[in-house]
Each structure stands twice: as structure tokens, then as C-alpha cells.
Motif scaffolding. Structure first.
Motif, PDB file in Angstrom:
ATOM      1  N   CYS A  36       0.803  -1.229   0.000  1.00 36.92           N
ATOM      2  CA  CYS A  36       0.000   0.000   0.000  1.00 36.92           C
ATOM      3  C   CYS A  36       0.834   1.276   0.000  1.00 36.92           C
ATOM      4  O   CYS A  36       0.285   2.359   0.150  1.00 36.92           O
ATOM      5  N   GLY A  37       2.134   1.164  -0.127  1.00 37.31           N
ATOM      6  CA  GLY A  37       2.964   2.364  -0.152  1.00 37.31           C
ATOM      7  C   GLY A  37       3.196   2.996   1.206  1.00 37.31           C
ATOM      8  O   GLY A  37       3.473   4.180   1.311  1.00 37.31           O
ATOM      9  N   GLY A  38       3.092   2.204   2.269  1.00 34.15           N
ATOM     10  CA  GLY A  38       3.398   2.703   3.606  1.00 34.15           C
ATOM     11  C   GLY A  38       2.257   3.407   4.305  1.00 34.15           C
ATOM     12  O   GLY A  38       2.472   4.199   5.222  1.00 34.15           O
ATOM     13  N   LYS A  39       1.033   3.122   3.918  1.00 37.15           N
ATOM     14  CA  LYS A  39      -0.135   3.799   4.494  1.00 37.15           C
ATOM     15  C   LYS A  39      -0.833   2.983   5.582  1.00 37.15           C
ATOM     16  O   LYS A  39      -1.917   3.345   6.031  1.00 37.15           O
ATOM     17  N   ALA A  40      -0.252   1.855   5.982  1.00 34.96           N
ATOM     18  CA  ALA A  40      -0.801   0.991   7.042  1.00 34.96           C
ATOM     19  C   ALA A  40      -2.187   0.466   6.689  1.00 34.96           C
ATOM     20  O   ALA A  40      -3.027   0.282   7.553  1.00 34.96           O
ATOM     21  N   LYS A  41      -2.438   0.213   5.426  1.00 32.35           N
ATOM     22  CA  LYS A  41      -3.735  -0.300   4.986  1.00 32.35           C
ATOM     23  C   LYS A  41      -3.681  -1.798   4.672  1.00 32.35           C
ATOM     24  O   LYS A  41      -4.601  -2.526   4.974  1.00 32.35           O
ATOM     25  N   CYS A  42      -2.601  -2.250   4.061  1.00 32.01           N
ATOM     26  CA  CYS A  42      -2.552  -3.635   3.585  1.00 32.01           C
ATOM     27  C   CYS A  42      -2.044  -4.610   4.639  1.00 32.01           C
ATOM     28  O   CYS A  42      -2.328  -5.787   4.572  1.00 32.01           O
ATOM     29  N   THR A  43      -1.281  -4.149   5.585  1.00 30.74           N
ATOM     30  CA  THR A  43      -0.666  -4.927   6.672  1.00 30.74           C
ATOM     31  C   THR A  43       0.295  -6.006   6.170  1.00 30.74           C
ATOM     32  O   THR A  43       0.640  -6.919   6.909  1.00 30.74           O
ATOM     33  N   SER A  44       0.752  -5.910   4.935  1.00 30.79           N
ATOM     34  CA  SER A  44       1.649  -6.938   4.401  1.00 30.79           C
ATOM     35  C   SER A  44       3.098  -6.772   4.858  1.00 30.79           C
ATOM     36  O   SER A  44       3.885  -7.704   4.745  1.00 30.79           O
ATOM     37  N   CYS A  45       3.453  -5.631   5.412  1.00 29.41           N
ATOM     38  CA  CYS A  45       4.843  -5.389   5.833  1.00 29.41           C
ATOM     39  C   CYS A  45       5.063  -5.739   7.301  1.00 29.41           C
ATOM     40  O   CYS A  45       5.956  -5.198   7.953  1.00 29.41           O
ATOM     41  N   ARG A  46       4.290  -6.683   7.810  1.00 28.73           N
ATOM     42  CA  ARG A  46       4.377  -7.071   9.223  1.00 28.73           C
ATOM     43  C   ARG A  46       5.749  -7.657   9.574  1.00 28.73           C
ATOM     44  O   ARG A  46       6.331  -8.400   8.795  1.00 28.73           O
ATOM     45  N   VAL A  47       6.187  -7.318  10.769  1.00 30.00           N
ATOM     46  CA  VAL A  47       7.409  -7.886  11.331  1.00 30.00           C
ATOM     47  C   VAL A  47       7.149  -8.227  12.791  1.00 30.00           C
ATOM     48  O   VAL A  47       6.272  -7.647  13.428  1.00 30.00           O
ATOM     49  N   GLU A  48       7.929  -9.155  13.274  1.00 34.39           N
ATOM     50  CA  GLU A  48       7.945  -9.443  14.702  1.00 34.39           C
ATOM     51  C   GLU A  48       9.210  -8.797  15.258  1.00 34.39           C
ATOM     52  O   GLU A  48      10.305  -9.049  14.754  1.00 34.39           O
ATOM     53  N   ILE A  49       9.050  -7.944  16.253  1.00 33.64           N
ATOM     54  CA  ILE A  49      10.198  -7.315  16.903  1.00 33.64           C
ATOM     55  C   ILE A  49      10.664  -8.272  17.995  1.00 33.64           C
ATOM     56  O   ILE A  49       9.931  -8.562  18.936  1.00 33.64           O
ATOM     57  N   LEU A  50      11.863  -8.771  17.855  1.00 34.75           N
ATOM     58  CA  LEU A  50      12.383  -9.741  18.807  1.00 34.75           C
ATOM     59  C   LEU A  50      13.185  -9.084  19.920  1.00 34.75           C
ATOM     60  O   LEU A  50      13.269  -9.612  21.030  1.00 34.75           O
ATOM     61  N   GLU A  51      13.772  -7.926  19.605  1.00 34.97           N
ATOM     62  CA  GLU A  51      14.603  -7.251  20.591  1.00 34.97           C
ATOM     63  C   GLU A  51      14.874  -5.835  20.121  1.00 34.97           C
ATOM     64  O   GLU A  51      14.956  -5.584  18.920  1.00 34.97           O
ATOM     65  N   GLY A  52      15.005  -4.914  21.073  1.00 33.70           N
ATOM     66  CA  GLY A  52      15.441  -3.581  20.714  1.00 33.70           C
ATOM     67  C   GLY A  52      14.534  -2.467  21.169  1.00 33.70           C
ATOM     68  O   GLY A  52      13.578  -2.672  21.912  1.00 33.70           O
ATOM     69  N   GLU A  53      14.877  -1.270  20.695  1.00 25.28           N
ATOM     70  CA  GLU A  53      14.190  -0.044  21.063  1.00 25.28           C
ATOM     71  C   GLU A  53      13.225   0.355  19.957  1.00 25.28           C
ATOM     72  O   GLU A  53      13.623   0.464  18.805  1.00 25.28           O
TER      73      GLU A  53
END
Length: 107
Positions: A36-53
Motif C-alpha cells: 500500500c505504499g506505507g499507508k498501514a492499509k494492507c498490513t503486508s509489511c508485518r514484522v515481529e520485533i524480537l529485541e530492541g528499542e
């Protein structure tokens, strides 16, 4: 500068602070899926944050996840700005999905 470590892709790279995670991944050869070009509509760019800030889940992400019934322990890489070292695991990539990415997300 912060470092991003990508589990499953065995990558680690330095990223300028404030850059969107989706762009940092893409610019360093990780074929994160984004439609979706970074608009938080498609949710396809999901990641799991395992560690960090990182910042807390945004209302935009909460709404997108609720609409699609997605687990709330994941994040959208288009909504995360790099603030410090992160270790992430991409949920969907171009290779694993067989889909083409959409337009490049904006800075």
C-alpha cells in the motif's frame, strides 16, 4: 548509528536514526512485502520485533490489525522509525508470498 538484525535472512546492517524500518529493510536487500505504499492499509509489511528499542503500537496499527484480525504482537514496518538497535523477523517477503511489492513507501 543503530543496527538492524534480520532473523531468517541472516542480515545485519547499520541504519540512520529516524528511517522507516520498511525502507531500511528494502534498501539493504531484504525483500519485505509492502503493497500500500506505507499507508498501514494492507498490513503486508508485518514484522515481529524480537529485541530492541521502538515506539509503542500506534493507533493506526491497532485499527489495521483489528480490521484484519491480526495478532497484536506484530508491527507494521512502515510505521516504525528506527530509534536504536532492533532485531526483527519479517512475516511476509516477496519471495515467501509470490507477490510483487507495491509502490515504495515514502520517507
Amino acid at each position: 548509528m543503530p543496527y538492524v538484525t534480520v532473523v531468517g535472512e541472516e542480515g545485519m546492517f547499520e541504519v540512520e536514526e529516524g528511517k522507516k524500518l520498511v525502507l531500511a529493510l528494502e534498501d539493504n536487500g531484504i525483500q519485505i512485502l509492502h503493497r500500500c505504499g506505507g499507508k498501514a492499509k494492507c498490513t503486508s509489511c508485518r514484522v515481529e520485533i524480537l529485541e530492541g528499542e521502538y515506539q509503542d503500537l500506534t493507533n493506526i496499527e491497532k485499527d489495521a490489525f483489528a480490521q484484519k484480525g491480526i495478532e497484536d504482537h506484530l508491527r507494521l514496518s512502515c510505521q516504525i522509525r528506527i530509534e536504536g538497535d532492533l532485531t526483527v523477523r519479517p512475516i511476509m517477503t516477496v519471495e515467501s508470498s509470490g507477490l510483487e511489492p507495491g509502490p515504495r513507501p515514502t520517507e
